[in-house]
Each structure stands twice: as C-alpha cells, then as structure tokens.
Design an enzyme around this catalytic site. Structure first.
Site, PDB file in Angstrom:
ATOM      1  N   HIS A 155      -5.433   4.785   1.845  1.00 34.61           N
ATOM      2  CA  HIS A 155      -5.567   6.476   2.686  1.00 34.61           C
ATOM      3  C   HIS A 155      -5.007   6.244   3.988  1.00 34.61           C
ATOM      4  CE1 HIS A 155      -4.925  10.687   3.484  1.00 34.61           C
ATOM      5  NE2 HIS A 155      -5.606  10.524   3.913  1.00 34.61           N
ATOM      6  N   CYS A 156      -4.377   6.235   5.061  1.00 33.85           N
ATOM      7  CA  CYS A 156      -4.734   5.983   6.517  1.00 33.85           C
ATOM      8  C   CYS A 156      -4.395   7.033   7.023  1.00 33.85           C
ATOM      9  CB  CYS A 156      -3.061   5.484   7.442  1.00 33.85           C
ATOM     10  SG  CYS A 156      -2.900   4.887   7.818  1.00 33.85           S
ATOM     11  N   PRO A 157      -5.456   6.953   7.762  1.00 35.75           N
ATOM     12  CA  PRO A 157      -5.779   8.181   8.632  1.00 35.75           C
ATOM     13  C   PRO A 157      -4.512   8.569  10.425  1.00 35.75           C
ATOM     14  CG  PRO A 157      -7.802   6.605   9.286  1.00 35.75           C
ATOM     15  CD  PRO A 157      -6.908   6.499   7.647  1.00 35.75           C
TER      16      PRO A 157
END
Length: 347
Positions: A155-157
């Site tokens: 999950h990439c912020p």
C-alpha cells in the site's frame, strides 16, 4: 447512533489525511512545471532552438509522468472473483464449527475446485475472516483499504492506493517517467545552476527557482533510482514486495522462486505480450490476477490443474508456451520418464 457517527467521522478524517502525500507531490510537480517552463526556459534561456527542444522533450516526459501517476492513483485494486467467496451455506457451516481442524476440512473441500496452491506457514488454507473468502495465490488483505487485493505488492501512501495486479504496470511506469523527469531537469538545469554561482545570470527571482529546481530534482533522482531498480529486480524475479520479505509457501514447502518463469516471461506477465503497449499507461498485464503458472520441482508429482469455473485467465489461455499443451496421457508418460524440473500450469 453516537458510536456509529463517531466512526464515520473518524473514517472521513482518515480519508482526507490519506490524500495529503498525494497533494504534496502534486504541489511539487506544479511548482517544478512553473519553475522549469516559465522561469528557466522562457525567462532564462536565450537561444530559441535550445528553448524549443527543451520544452518539447520536457512536455513529452511530463505528460507520460502525469498520465502514469494518475493511473496508479485512480485504478481501483482488483479483488478476488466471486468463486473465491464463501456461499451463504458455507459461511453458516464454518461458523458452526469451533475446532480449527474441522474448519480447515471445510475450507479444503471448497478449495479443491479452485486454483489455490499456496498455504500459510503452518500449511493451512489461506482464509480471510474480514472478507469471508479463500485467498487466491499472491492475494493479501490490506488493512488500509480493508479489502483483499489481488497480487498485492504494497500500500503506497504517495499514491493513496494499493499497488497490486490491476496497477502494478502503472506504478512501474510512474517510477520510470518520474525518474526520467527528474534526470532531464537535472541535466538541462545544470549549466544554469553553475551560472547562478558564477554570477552569470541576472539577479532575478529566476535564479532562486533554478537553484531549488536543481537541488530538488537531483535529490528525487537518487531516491527514485533506488526504488525503480529495486522494483525492476522484483519484476525480473516475478516477486512482489511482500513475497520478497516473506517467501510464499506452497504445498511442497517455502519457495522464493515459486512464481518465477524466467526473465522474459516474468516481464511479459506485468507488461504484456504486445511491445507497443509497454511504455503506455494502459492495462496490458497478462492473466486475471487470481491464478498464476509456476516453475517448481515437484519430484514428478503433477498437481491437478483446476481452472476457474467462470473466468479463465488470459495468461493461461492465450500463451500456450507458458503451460503444458500435452494431453493427460502425455503428461503422465512424461512425468514417469522424466521426474525433474517442469513448468506447471498450477493456476
């Protein structure tokens, strides 16, 4: 009502906060566009030919970079197909069982008709309590999205999205074009950055934009290059970030190279078979995200190949070189005569 309303407000605030990194990147990119196009090219570069070439190349890279970034952000992660979800009767049956072994028997019965070949570290069927489904191979539950994501990488912020099967190609192109964007700015801004220190530029606000543009582009280049090289290595090995941290567990045991089919096939699994689509942020990855062929040493024992009932993977149906084309009799004869390394259509 109060607790429910409180949770809704909390989720709303979290959704807003999750967009802050994306907004930060958008502001940096907007400023870099202003600094490069207006302050450097239009205000500082006097040679018309140089100015035109710089602006032309810059806008090509800029458009591809923004396009890939947009696709990475707004492409919804793919979730497991309905075949992997428990039916209402199976849910009730599972809830009635208290013992873990009895529940596993139920899950194994359901899984025997699905192309699932990975297990937990203890050898159990991978099951998601939150989504009430059997996890396909390479699928993981994202705590931020609160969903099971097919071939989840991380999950990439910075994109406020899960990077997985649906948008991994877009993420790779985003890294590539953002790196090219920063390198191009660094290379073309260098001579004017030097002129800033040698008083070769007039004392205007353009000098400060040129200075900070060079520093920011060069620093981003270093971090982007490291990340891009790492993900290129993952593509070559056909691993996700999660699989690089913890190797997948198959029926025969842990195998870090369980999904690797060789560089060419690994690359095509992400970018597709058609070369013309490789550099473009449009979906061209092979497969359905629920099933994957594997390369493994199973000592001559053939795993049963049971495709999905409703959705066939293009990875398995349109690329015969990736799977066995022999009949069952041919397979048995080959397995008996040569029990070595084989490419199996496990998914």
């Amino acid at each position: 009502m109060a607790p429910s309303g409180s949770r809704s407000i909390k989720r709303g605030c979290q959704r807003v906060l999750y967009w802050i990194p994306v907004l930060f990147i958008a502001l940096i990119v907007a400023w870099s566009y202003y600094a490069y196009v207006l302050q450097l090219c239009i205000e500082s570069i006097e040679d018309t030919g140089e100015k035109v070439v710089y602006l032309l190349v810059y806008h090509v890279i800029f458009i591809m970079f923004v396009w890939a970034y947009w696709q990475t952000i707004f492409t919804k992660p793919m979730n497991p197909l309905k075949e992997f979800h428990l039916s209402h009767s199976d849910k009730e049956l599972l809830e009635r069982e208290d013992r873990g072994e009895s529940q596993q028997e139920i899950l194994r019965r359901i899984a025997k008709d699905l192309p699932i070949y990975t297990r937990t570290n203890s050898g159990a069927i991978r099951f998601c309590d939150r989504c009430q489904l059997l996890k396909p191979d390479r699928c993981h539950h994202c705590s931020v999205c609160d969903k099971c994501i097919l071939k989840m990488d991380h999950h990439c912020p910075w994109v406020n999205n899960c990077v997985g099967f649906a948008n991994y190609k877009f993420f790779m192109l985003f890294l590539l074009y953002s790196l090219l964007y920063c390198l191009f700015i660094t290379a073309t801004d260098l001579q004017y950055f030097i002129k800033f220190w040698t008083n070769g530029l007039p004392d205007t606000q353009a000098k400060f934009h040129i200075l900070f543009l060079f520093f920011s582009a060069s620093m981003f280049s270093v971090s982007l290059a490291s990340l891009f090289i790492y993900h290129c290595w993952l593509v070559c090995k056909n691993r996700s970030t999660l699989e690089a941290v913890r190797s997948p567990v198959f029926r025969h045991g842990t195998d870090k190279n369980g999904f690797s089919l060789g560089f060419s096939k690994n690359f095509r699994q992400v970018f597709g078979d058609e070369v013309k689509y490789w550099p473009i942020p449009v979906f061209s990855s092979l497969g359905d995200g629920c099933s994957f062929p594997t390369l493994k040493n199973n000592k001559g024992r053939q795993f049963p190949s049971k495709p999905l009932r409703e959705s066939q993977s293009r990875l398995l149906t349109s690329t015969p070189s990736w799977s066995e084309n022999e009949t069952a009799t041919d397979k048995d004869r080959k397995g008996a005569s040569n029990p070595g390394m084989t490419i199996e259509n496990e998914a």
